[in-house]
Design a protein around this motif. Sequence first.
Motif, short mmCIF file in Angstrom:
data_model
loop_
_atom_site.label_atom_id
_atom_site.label_comp_id
_atom_site.label_asym_id
_atom_site.label_seq_id
_atom_site.Cartn_x
_atom_site.Cartn_y
_atom_site.Cartn_z
N LEU A 22 -0.46 19.97 -5.83
CA LEU A 22 -0.14 19.80 -5.22
C LEU A 22 -0.98 21.01 -4.12
O LEU A 22 -1.45 21.27 -3.32
CB LEU A 22 1.04 20.38 -4.37
N CYS A 23 -1.40 22.13 -5.23
CA CYS A 23 -2.35 23.10 -4.96
C CYS A 23 -3.52 23.21 -4.71
O CYS A 23 -4.38 23.33 -4.01
CB CYS A 23 -1.79 24.58 -5.99
N ASP A 24 -3.75 22.31 -6.08
CA ASP A 24 -5.31 21.65 -6.27
C ASP A 24 -5.88 20.73 -5.46
O ASP A 24 -7.54 20.67 -5.65
CB ASP A 24 -5.73 21.61 -8.26
N HIS A 25 -5.02 19.62 -5.17
CA HIS A 25 -5.28 18.02 -4.51
C HIS A 25 -4.70 18.14 -3.85
O HIS A 25 -3.92 16.77 -3.71
CB HIS A 25 -5.56 17.32 -5.60
N PRO A 26 -4.50 18.86 -2.97
CA PRO A 26 -3.09 18.36 -2.20
C PRO A 26 -3.47 17.38 -1.37
O PRO A 26 -2.90 16.26 -0.73
CB PRO A 26 -3.20 19.87 -0.40
N GLU A 27 -5.03 16.70 -0.80
CA GLU A 27 -5.15 15.02 -0.63
C GLU A 27 -4.99 14.39 -0.65
O GLU A 27 -5.08 13.12 -0.33
CB GLU A 27 -6.53 15.38 -0.30
N LYS A 28 -4.32 13.89 -2.70
CA LYS A 28 -4.19 13.36 -2.99
C LYS A 28 -3.07 12.77 -3.28
O LYS A 28 -1.77 11.94 -3.80
CB LYS A 28 -4.32 13.85 -4.25
N ASN A 88 0.80 -1.11 -0.05
CA ASN A 88 0.18 0.01 0.14
C ASN A 88 0.48 1.16 -0.28
O ASN A 88 0.36 1.86 0.80
CB ASN A 88 -1.02 0.10 1.26
N GLU A 89 1.87 1.19 -0.74
CA GLU A 89 3.27 1.95 -0.59
C GLU A 89 3.08 2.66 -1.94
O GLU A 89 3.97 2.05 -2.76
CB GLU A 89 4.51 2.64 0.17
N PRO A 90 2.18 2.92 -2.39
CA PRO A 90 2.33 3.94 -3.95
C PRO A 90 3.66 4.63 -4.66
O PRO A 90 3.45 5.95 -3.57
CB PRO A 90 0.94 3.64 -4.46
N LEU A 91 4.32 4.53 -5.76
CA LEU A 91 4.81 5.89 -6.33
C LEU A 91 4.30 6.26 -7.25
O LEU A 91 4.31 5.34 -8.30
CB LEU A 91 6.03 5.67 -5.81
N LEU A 92 3.70 7.20 -8.31
CA LEU A 92 2.92 7.75 -9.47
C LEU A 92 4.25 9.29 -10.15
O LEU A 92 4.60 9.65 -8.98
CB LEU A 92 2.24 8.58 -9.00
N MET A 93 4.65 8.18 -10.92
CA MET A 93 5.56 8.87 -11.70
C MET A 93 5.43 10.00 -12.54
O MET A 93 4.20 9.15 -13.59
CB MET A 93 6.95 8.09 -12.14
N LEU A 94 5.47 11.16 -12.62
CA LEU A 94 4.94 12.44 -13.37
C LEU A 94 6.41 12.84 -14.44
O LEU A 94 6.98 13.02 -14.50
CB LEU A 94 4.61 14.04 -12.92
N ILE A 95 6.29 12.26 -15.94
CA ILE A 95 7.25 12.36 -16.39
C ILE A 95 7.44 14.16 -17.46
O ILE A 95 6.09 14.62 -17.22
CB ILE A 95 7.60 11.66 -17.79
N ILE A 154 -4.97 8.25 -9.93
CA ILE A 154 -4.55 8.13 -8.31
C ILE A 154 -6.36 7.16 -8.28
O ILE A 154 -6.73 5.74 -6.92
CB ILE A 154 -4.88 9.06 -7.14
N THR A 155 -6.63 8.05 -7.99
CA THR A 155 -8.44 6.79 -7.55
C THR A 155 -8.65 5.97 -8.16
O THR A 155 -9.00 4.89 -8.24
CB THR A 155 -9.90 8.72 -8.03
N ALA A 156 -8.81 6.28 -10.13
CA ALA A 156 -9.05 5.06 -10.82
C ALA A 156 -8.17 3.97 -10.37
O ALA A 156 -8.48 2.79 -10.54
CB ALA A 156 -8.73 5.70 -12.61
N LEU A 157 -7.30 4.13 -9.79
CA LEU A 157 -6.06 2.45 -9.22
C LEU A 157 -6.86 2.21 -7.77
O LEU A 157 -5.19 1.62 -7.49
CB LEU A 157 -4.47 3.47 -9.25
N GLY A 158 -7.37 2.85 -7.14
CA GLY A 158 -7.62 2.76 -6.34
C GLY A 158 -7.75 3.09 -4.78
O GLY A 158 -7.76 1.95 -3.85
#
Length: 286
Positions: free
Chosen positions: A157-163, A72-79, A133-137
């Motif tokens: 971070l500014c628009d969706h900090p909770e994510k 449950n420690e996911p890491l999303l990479m933004l290219i 992030i949501t779609a991946l569960g």
Amino acid sequence: MNKTIITSITLILTVCVLCIAGCTTAPAGTDSLDVVLADTPVPEISYNDTPVQYHEVNGVKLGYREFGVDNNEPLLMLIGFGKTMDHWNTTFIGILSENYHVYVYDHRGMGESTDADGQFTIAQLADDAAGLITALGYDSMNTYGVSMGSSVSLELLCDHPEKVRKAVLSSATYSANIPETKILHVLLLENAEGENVNTGVRKEAVANLEWDGCYDNLSGIANDVMLITGTADIITPQSVAVDIAGQINGSWLVRFKKIPHAGSSYAPEEYGRITTTFLEINESPV
């Protein structure tokens, strides 16, 4: 007063000898952190052997691949600008996948991802990241953004900090239209106005040029953030990272000597280890 931790990195073995990655000396009153490169094999990953999966997000289909441990420690990479998910250095992703469930994906209009009609914005790309992030569960993820991916991460971070759990911003800027990023600005103009430019790349260039930036909102970011910059970066110079770090309370700042833009391609082990160190440290008050 913002507490920016200027992390002093001691790299041992041949790294120190070759000086591929260096350190900034921590000034009095700041914390320093030694990062030791583990003498263990880096997990091998293969893009060709890892299937592309898809999720519908905000009217487009985003293609992604996943690597690493199933936890449950996911890491999303933004290219970054003009790149696809297969441009991430495999050694770098391999190190991250040792302890994290790593997701790499293509921004809309690039690689395996589809696009909608009309010009998109950096804010839309941040919405896509939040939607993925949501779609991946997941309710939230750690994120790592490089270059344009850092711009998307800042908007996230500014628009969706909770994510966002923790965020790493590599080769970051808060705008492509400031004097410090004049080389980046020229590059974007060439791709926005040039002939025979891929449609997705052209749209990314326009989105970057039209992004007003988020400097006024940086001080409101409460998430744990680390900025990584190379002292040889002429696209998004280290002075911009220093400026951003000074605005985000409690942020980390790591500088690698003689490393250019998007340094994870040049020093993947060093970038991988410092990223893992930052993500693993518990910064909650005792």
